[in-house]
Scaffold this motif. Structure first.
Motif, PDB file in Angstrom:
ATOM      1  N   VAL A  37       0.859  -1.207   0.013  1.00 49.51           N
ATOM      2  CA  VAL A  37      -0.072   0.038   0.138  1.00 49.51           C
ATOM      3  C   VAL A  37       1.089   0.977   0.121  1.00 49.51           C
ATOM      4  O   VAL A  37       1.523   1.871   1.040  1.00 49.51           O
ATOM      5  CB  VAL A  37      -1.020  -0.105   0.889  1.00 49.51           C
ATOM      6  CG1 VAL A  37      -2.014   1.765   0.965  1.00 49.51           C
ATOM      7  CG2 VAL A  37      -1.649  -1.335   1.734  1.00 49.51           C
ATOM      8  N   LEU A  38       0.298   2.239  -1.443  1.00 49.69           N
ATOM      9  CA  LEU A  38       1.584   3.252  -1.194  1.00 49.69           C
ATOM     10  C   LEU A  38       0.567   4.198  -0.273  1.00 49.69           C
ATOM     11  O   LEU A  38       1.553   5.662  -0.198  1.00 49.69           O
ATOM     12  CB  LEU A  38       1.605   3.776  -2.228  1.00 49.69           C
ATOM     13  CG  LEU A  38       2.492   2.483  -3.289  1.00 49.69           C
ATOM     14  CD1 LEU A  38       2.187   3.159  -4.464  1.00 49.69           C
ATOM     15  CD2 LEU A  38       3.870   2.595  -3.090  1.00 49.69           C
ATOM     16  N   GLY A  39      -0.801   4.597  -0.539  1.00 47.20           N
ATOM     17  CA  GLY A  39      -1.704   5.321   0.483  1.00 47.20           C
ATOM     18  C   GLY A  39      -2.749   5.436  -0.383  1.00 47.20           C
ATOM     19  O   GLY A  39      -2.904   4.096  -0.678  1.00 47.20           O
ATOM     20  N   ILE A  40      -3.592   6.058  -0.014  1.00 46.49           N
ATOM     21  CA  ILE A  40      -5.146   6.435  -0.544  1.00 46.49           C
ATOM     22  C   ILE A  40      -4.831   7.768  -1.487  1.00 46.49           C
ATOM     23  O   ILE A  40      -4.602   8.880  -1.112  1.00 46.49           O
ATOM     24  CB  ILE A  40      -5.751   6.497   0.808  1.00 46.49           C
ATOM     25  CG1 ILE A  40      -5.735   5.895   1.643  1.00 46.49           C
ATOM     26  CG2 ILE A  40      -7.363   6.856  -0.022  1.00 46.49           C
ATOM     27  CD1 ILE A  40      -6.284   4.628   1.624  1.00 46.49           C
ATOM     28  N   ALA A  88      -6.971  10.634  -3.336  1.00 48.41           N
ATOM     29  CA  ALA A  88      -8.088  11.658  -4.062  1.00 48.41           C
ATOM     30  C   ALA A  88     -10.022  11.014  -3.877  1.00 48.41           C
ATOM     31  O   ALA A  88     -10.331  12.421  -3.078  1.00 48.41           O
ATOM     32  CB  ALA A  88      -7.482  12.975  -5.007  1.00 48.41           C
ATOM     33  N   SER A  89      -9.951  10.384  -4.635  1.00 41.04           N
ATOM     34  CA  SER A  89     -11.040   9.560  -4.632  1.00 41.04           C
ATOM     35  C   SER A  89     -10.597   8.445  -4.105  1.00 41.04           C
ATOM     36  O   SER A  89     -12.159   7.606  -3.495  1.00 41.04           O
ATOM     37  CB  SER A  89     -11.283   9.187  -6.205  1.00 41.04           C
ATOM     38  OG  SER A  89     -10.532   7.877  -6.475  1.00 41.04           O
ATOM     39  N   GLY A  90     -10.288   8.606  -3.485  1.00 41.62           N
ATOM     40  CA  GLY A  90     -10.442   6.766  -1.923  1.00 41.62           C
ATOM     41  C   GLY A  90      -9.742   6.001  -2.188  1.00 41.62           C
ATOM     42  O   GLY A  90     -10.751   4.501  -1.600  1.00 41.62           O
ATOM     43  N   LEU A  91      -9.593   5.541  -3.519  1.00 39.84           N
ATOM     44  CA  LEU A  91      -9.340   4.401  -3.476  1.00 39.84           C
ATOM     45  C   LEU A  91      -7.576   4.204  -3.276  1.00 39.84           C
ATOM     46  O   LEU A  91      -6.923   5.199  -3.046  1.00 39.84           O
ATOM     47  CB  LEU A  91      -8.716   4.335  -5.231  1.00 39.84           C
ATOM     48  CG  LEU A  91     -10.266   4.253  -5.995  1.00 39.84           C
ATOM     49  CD1 LEU A  91      -9.952   4.677  -7.996  1.00 39.84           C
ATOM     50  CD2 LEU A  91     -10.464   2.804  -5.959  1.00 39.84           C
ATOM     51  N   THR A  92      -7.252   2.760  -3.377  1.00 39.26           N
ATOM     52  CA  THR A  92      -6.052   2.541  -2.019  1.00 39.26           C
ATOM     53  C   THR A  92      -4.937   2.368  -3.576  1.00 39.26           C
ATOM     54  O   THR A  92      -5.399   1.578  -4.370  1.00 39.26           O
ATOM     55  CB  THR A  92      -5.687   1.247  -1.550  1.00 39.26           C
ATOM     56  OG1 THR A  92      -7.416   1.688  -0.647  1.00 39.26           O
ATOM     57  CG2 THR A  92      -4.601   1.068  -1.517  1.00 39.26           C
ATOM     58  N   ARG A  93      -3.597   3.361  -3.389  1.00 39.10           N
ATOM     59  CA  ARG A  93      -3.259   2.950  -4.242  1.00 39.10           C
ATOM     60  C   ARG A  93      -1.439   1.675  -3.914  1.00 39.10           C
ATOM     61  O   ARG A  93      -1.586   2.205  -3.091  1.00 39.10           O
ATOM     62  CB  ARG A  93      -2.239   4.423  -4.434  1.00 39.10           C
ATOM     63  CG  ARG A  93      -2.849   4.955  -5.030  1.00 39.10           C
ATOM     64  CD  ARG A  93      -2.254   6.664  -5.307  1.00 39.10           C
ATOM     65  NE  ARG A  93      -1.090   6.380  -5.268  1.00 39.10           N
ATOM     66  CZ  ARG A  93       0.113   7.129  -4.898  1.00 39.10           C
ATOM     67  NH1 ARG A  93       0.098   7.858  -3.662  1.00 39.10           N
ATOM     68  NH2 ARG A  93       1.114   7.063  -5.771  1.00 39.10           N
ATOM     69  N   LEU A  94      -1.435   1.061  -5.035  1.00 37.15           N
ATOM     70  CA  LEU A  94      -0.968  -0.507  -4.706  1.00 37.15           C
ATOM     71  C   LEU A  94       0.475  -0.410  -5.713  1.00 37.15           C
ATOM     72  O   LEU A  94      -0.090  -0.379  -6.473  1.00 37.15           O
ATOM     73  CB  LEU A  94      -1.524  -1.098  -4.741  1.00 37.15           C
ATOM     74  CG  LEU A  94      -1.796  -2.716  -3.789  1.00 37.15           C
ATOM     75  CD1 LEU A  94      -1.472  -2.016  -2.211  1.00 37.15           C
ATOM     76  CD2 LEU A  94      -2.712  -3.615  -4.154  1.00 37.15           C
ATOM     77  N   VAL A 123     -10.685  -1.938   1.928  1.00 28.98           N
ATOM     78  CA  VAL A 123     -11.169  -0.949   4.001  1.00 28.98           C
ATOM     79  C   VAL A 123     -10.038  -1.144   4.189  1.00 28.98           C
ATOM     80  O   VAL A 123      -9.112  -1.916   3.829  1.00 28.98           O
ATOM     81  CB  VAL A 123     -12.403  -2.233   4.097  1.00 28.98           C
ATOM     82  CG1 VAL A 123     -13.037  -2.032   3.322  1.00 28.98           C
ATOM     83  CG2 VAL A 123     -11.554  -3.286   4.140  1.00 28.98           C
ATOM     84  N   ALA A 124      -9.697   0.203   4.430  1.00 23.83           N
ATOM     85  CA  ALA A 124      -8.686   0.653   5.834  1.00 23.83           C
ATOM     86  C   ALA A 124      -7.600  -0.126   5.622  1.00 23.83           C
ATOM     87  O   ALA A 124      -7.256  -0.837   6.551  1.00 23.83           O
ATOM     88  CB  ALA A 124      -9.477   1.023   6.886  1.00 23.83           C
ATOM     89  N   ALA A 125      -6.876  -0.117   5.050  1.00 26.26           N
ATOM     90  CA  ALA A 125      -5.394  -0.368   5.350  1.00 26.26           C
ATOM     91  C   ALA A 125      -4.187   0.562   4.921  1.00 26.26           C
ATOM     92  O   ALA A 125      -4.013   1.897   4.117  1.00 26.26           O
ATOM     93  CB  ALA A 125      -5.105  -1.106   3.347  1.00 26.26           C
ATOM     94  N   GLY A 181      -8.785  -5.305  -3.035  1.00 25.08           N
ATOM     95  CA  GLY A 181      -7.993  -5.606  -2.342  1.00 25.08           C
ATOM     96  C   GLY A 181      -8.368  -6.578  -1.064  1.00 25.08           C
ATOM     97  O   GLY A 181      -9.027  -5.537  -0.628  1.00 25.08           O
ATOM     98  N   HIS A 182      -7.751  -7.236  -0.964  1.00 24.53           N
ATOM     99  CA  HIS A 182      -8.221  -8.240   0.764  1.00 24.53           C
ATOM    100  C   HIS A 182      -7.250  -7.871   1.273  1.00 24.53           C
ATOM    101  O   HIS A 182      -5.557  -8.071   1.182  1.00 24.53           O
ATOM    102  CB  HIS A 182      -8.504  -9.595   0.172  1.00 24.53           C
ATOM    103  CG  HIS A 182      -9.192 -10.153  -0.591  1.00 24.53           C
ATOM    104  ND1 HIS A 182      -9.977  -9.884   0.120  1.00 24.53           N
ATOM    105  CD2 HIS A 182      -9.367 -10.551  -1.966  1.00 24.53           C
ATOM    106  CE1 HIS A 182     -11.981 -10.262  -1.486  1.00 24.53           C
ATOM    107  NE2 HIS A 182     -10.327 -10.378  -2.500  1.00 24.53           N
ATOM    108  N   SER A 183      -7.111  -7.348   2.346  1.00 21.92           N
ATOM    109  CA  SER A 183      -5.924  -7.370   3.181  1.00 21.92           C
ATOM    110  C   SER A 183      -5.270  -8.582   3.577  1.00 21.92           C
ATOM    111  O   SER A 183      -5.337  -9.914   3.606  1.00 21.92           O
ATOM    112  CB  SER A 183      -6.383  -7.376   4.829  1.00 21.92           C
ATOM    113  OG  SER A 183      -6.861  -8.342   5.503  1.00 21.92           O
TER     114      SER A 183
END
Lengths: 230, 371
Positions: free
Chosen positions: B242-245, B247-253, B265-267, B355-357
Motif C-alpha cells: 500500500v502506497l497510500g489513498i 483523492a477519490s478514496g481508492l487505495t494505491r498499490l 477497506v482501511a489498509a 484488495g484483500h488484507s
C-alpha cells in the motif's frame, strides 16, 4: 402408609428395595457391555450378544434354576462367596436382586445400545483432537450423550425388576419380609382362601407403581433431551 | 515446516500424495470434491490410518509407518475444525471452548480472552450450542481448536456448509487468525474465493494425487489450477504494498514496477494487499494508451501467448517480476500481432478490483519457488 396393611407395605418396600439393588448391580456392567457390543469388534462378540439376550427367551424358572446351580450354597460361585465374604444369596433379598438383575439385564443393555448408536462418533473424534484420551472421552462425551439410554434402561429394568416372579421364586423362594416382593405376595394371596380382596389391592398398588414409573421416565427423558439440546 | 507423504488404497481409489508447507503459512488443499483432500487431513490428524505415511511437523515425527511410529491424535497437538463444527451438544459454548484448553499440553500461546476477542465470542459464551447460527458454530469450533494450543490447525472445508452470506461473515475472522497468530494452517476447500483470501500456499489435488504445489501468487496461473477453477475465475493473484489513498478514496498499490488503484477497506501504508486480476477484466494495448477513464495501466513485456479455447488466447505479461494474464480474442492477437518479447500495456478498471488484507508472513515472500 396408612391405607396399606403392614404385610402389604412390607411387600411394597421390599419390591422397591430389591429393584433398586438390582439396577445398582446391573447398571455399570450393562454400560460396559452396551459399549463393547456397539463399539468393539472382537472374536466371540455374537456369542456374547446372544448370551446377554438369553434371559429374554429362557423361561424364568430356568434362569432361577441356573442361578441355584451357580449361586446355591454348594454352587461354585455361591460357596466361594460364602467362604470369602460370608455372603449368602440364596433365600435373601440380595439373591432376589441378583435374579431380577439377570432377568432385566437384556432390556437394559438394549436401551443403552440404541442410545449409544445415535451418539455421533465424530464428536468423539473431535474430543480426541482436543487432547482427550480414551477414558476421558468416554467419561466426558460418550457417557453424557448416552444418558437418555442409560436412564431409559434403568427405568425399564427397575419396572421389570418390580414384577419379576419366576426367577425370584425359584432362586430365593417366597419368604415374608425377605424375598416376598409384590408379585410373590399377590401370588400368595391368590393361593390363600378368601384372599381375593388382598390380591386386588396388591394388583392396584402394582398398577399405580407402573403408571407412576412411566410418567416419571417420560418427565426425565424430556429434561435430559432439553439438557442435550434436542 | 510441515511435511506429509501419504499412500492409501481405498477400494479402487488410490490416495498418493505428498506436500510441504513452510511454517508459518496457510496451505490450501484445493481440488474438486472427492479428490482425497479430506482423507489426507484425516491422516495428518491421526484419525485415519494409511498404508504408508510420514507426517513431520517441524522436527517432530508424528507418524512414520516405516519406523512403526504413530502418535495418537490426542497427543499430536493438531487442532481440527470440522465441516460440521462438531460442538458438544451437552455443553455450553464456554464449556466447549474450555474443553481443549484444559487438556492442552506444552506452551500456551492464546488464552480464552484473546480468542473470544479475535472471534467475537463474548456474547455467545453462556449459550447452548443449538442456539447458535451456522456461522457462530464455526467460530466457536475454531476457537475451541485454537484453545487446545495446537502447533498446526487443520480446517476441513469449515465454510462449505454455510450460505454465501454466512461465509463472508466468517472469512474475515480466519484472515485475522492468519495475520495475528502466525499458526500454520492447512485449509481444505473447493471454493477458490476462500483460497484466494486465505492461502499463502496452494497444494493442487486431482484424483488422489498432488498435481502441483507452491506459493499461491506463483501458482495462480498454473494450468492445472486454471482447469479446476474454470475460465471465468482465471487471473493472476498479486501481492502489493500500500502506497497510500488517492483523492477519490481508492487505495494505491505498488505491484511489480507499476501501480494499481483498488477498492479496499482501511489498509495502512506499507501493509500488504492481495488482488486478483481476472484475465477476462484485462485489456491489452501495444502502445501507451491515452484519454481513457481506466485508472490502471500496467506497462510490461509479453512473455507468452497461448491458446485458451477456440476463440481466445491468454496473454502473459511481465510487469516487473510479476506476471499477469489477459484473455483476448484470437482476432485481436492477429491484428495487434501479439507475441512474446513485445512491449504491452494492460488496462483494468479499478471497480473490478478489490484488495484483500493480507499480511504475508515474514518468511514467506522471499524463498521457495513453485515445484
Amino acid at each position: 402408609m396408612i391405607w396399606l396393611s403392614p404385610a402389604e407395605s412390607e411387600a411394597l418396600r421390599l419390591s422397591l428395595s430389591v429393584a433398586a439393588r438390582s439396577v445398582a448391580l446391573s447398571l455399570p456392567l450393562a454400560i460396559l457391555l452396551a459399549w463393547l457390543l456397539t463399539r468393539r469388534r472382537f472374536v466371540g462378540r455374537t456369542l456374547l450378544d446372544a448370551f446377554v439376550h438369553l434371559p429374554l427367551v429362557l423361561p424364568p424358572v430356568v434362569v432361577g434354576y441356573l442361578l441355584l446351580l451357580l449361586f446355591g450354597t454348594r454352587g461354585p460361585i455361591g460357596s466361594w462367596l460364602e467362604r470369602a465374604f460370608g455372603v449368602q444369596l440364596i433365600f435373601t433379598r440380595n439373591g432376589a436382586a441378583l435374579a431380577t438383575a439377570v432377568m432385566s439385564f437384556p432390556l437394559m443393555v438394549r436401551a443403552m445400545r440404541i442410545s449409544l448408536e445415535t451418539v455421533d462418533r465424530g464428536l468423539e473424534d473431535a474430543a480426541r483432537t482436543l487432547g482427550a484420551g480414551a477414558v476421558d472421552r468416554f467419561a466426558t462425551i460418550t457417557l453424557p450423550l448416552m444418558l437418555p439410554g442409560i436412564l431409559a434402561g434403568a427405568i425399564t429394568a427397575f419396572s421389570a425388576a418390580l414384577g419379576e416372579f419366576g426367577a425370584v421364586i425359584t432362586f430365593v423362594s417366597n419368604i415374608p419380609g425377605e424375598t416376598r416382593t409384590l408379585p410373590l405376595a399377590l401370588y400368595t394371596a391368590l393361593q390363600t382362601p378368601g384372599g381375593d380382596i388382598a390380591a386386588a389391592r396388591l394388583a392396584f398398588v402394582s398398577f399405580v407403581l407402573g403408571l407412576g414409573g412411566l410418567l416419571l421416565s417420560e418427565w426425565f427423558a424430556r429434561r435430559v433431551r432439553r439438557l442435550l439440546g434436542h | 515446516m510441515l511435511r506429509v507423504a501419504v499412500k492409501k488404497q481405498r477400494g479402487s481409489f488410490l490416495l498418493d500424495a505428498c506436500f510441504e508447507l513452510p511454517t508459518p503459512g496457510v496451505a490450501a488443499l484445493f481440488g474438486r470434491s472427492g479428490c482425497g483432500k479430506s482423507t489426507l487431513v484425516h491422516v495428518i490428524a491421526g484419525l485415519l490410518s494409511a498404508d504408508q505415511s510420514k507426517v513431520m511437523l517441524d522436527d517432530r515425527a508424528l507418524e512414520d509407518t516405516a519406523r512403526g511410529l504413530y502418535v495418537p491424535p490426542e497427543r499430536r497437538r493438531i487442532g481440527y475444525v470440522f465441516q460440521d463444527a462438531r460442538l458438544f451438544p451437552h455443553m455450553s459454548v464456554a464449556a466447549n471452548l474450555k474443553y481443549g484448553e484444559k487438556r492442552a499440553a506444552g506452551r500456551r500461546y492464546v488464552d480464552i480472552d484473546t480468542v473470544a476477542d479475535l472471534l467475537a465470542l463474548g456474547t455467545l459464551m453462556g449459550r447452548r450450542t443449538h442456539q447458535l447460527s451456522g456461522g457462530e458454530k464455526q467460530r466457536v469450533a475454531i476457537g475451541r481448536a485454537l484453545l487446545s494450543q495446537p502447533n498446526l490447525l487443520l480446517l476441513d472445508e469449515p465454510l462449505a456448509s454455510l450460505d454465501a452470506a454466512r461465509r463472508d461473515e466468517v472469512l474475515p475472522y480466519l484472515e485475522l487468525l492468519r495475520d495475528q497468530l502466525a499458526i500454520p494452517m492447512v485449509y481444505v476447500s473447493h471454493n477458490f474465493d476462500e483460497v484466494l483470501r486465505l492461502a499463502t500456499d496452494v497444494v493442487l489435488m486431482e484424483a488422489g494425487k498432488v498435481t502441483a504445489q507452491g506459493r499461491l501468487t506463483e501458482m495462480s496461473l498454473n494450468k492445472d489450477l486454471r482447469s479446476i477453477i474454470g475460465p471465468e475465475a482465471v487471473g493472476a493473484i498479486v501481492d502489493g504494498t500500500v502506497l497510500g489513498i488517492d483523492a477519490s478514496g481508492l487505495t494505491r498499490l505498488k505491484v511489480g514496477h507499476g501501480e494499481l488503484k483498488v477498492q479496499a477497506v482501511a489498509a495502512a501504508v506499507g501493509t500488504n494487499l492481495r488482488v486478483q486480476l481476472l484475465a477476462r477484466d484485462l485489456i491489452v494495448a501495444t502502445q501507451p494508451p491515452q484519454h481513457l477513464s481506466v485508472r490502471n495501466i500496467l506497462g510490461g513485456v509479453i512473455i507468452a501467448v497461448s491458446g485458451d479455447d477456440a476463440d481466445s488466447d491468454l496473454v502473459a505479461i511481465d510487469i516487473g517480476g510479476v506476471q499477469i494474464m489477459a484473455r483476448v480474442t484470437k482476432a485481436a492477437t492477429r491484428e495487434l500481432d501479439l507475441k512474446a518479447g513485445l512491449p504491452a500495456w494492460a488496462l483494468v478498471k479499478s471497480v473490478s478490483l478489490r484488495g484483500h488484507s493480507f499480511a504475508v508472513p515474514a518468511a514467506a515472500s522471499t524463498e521457495r519457488t513453485a515445484t
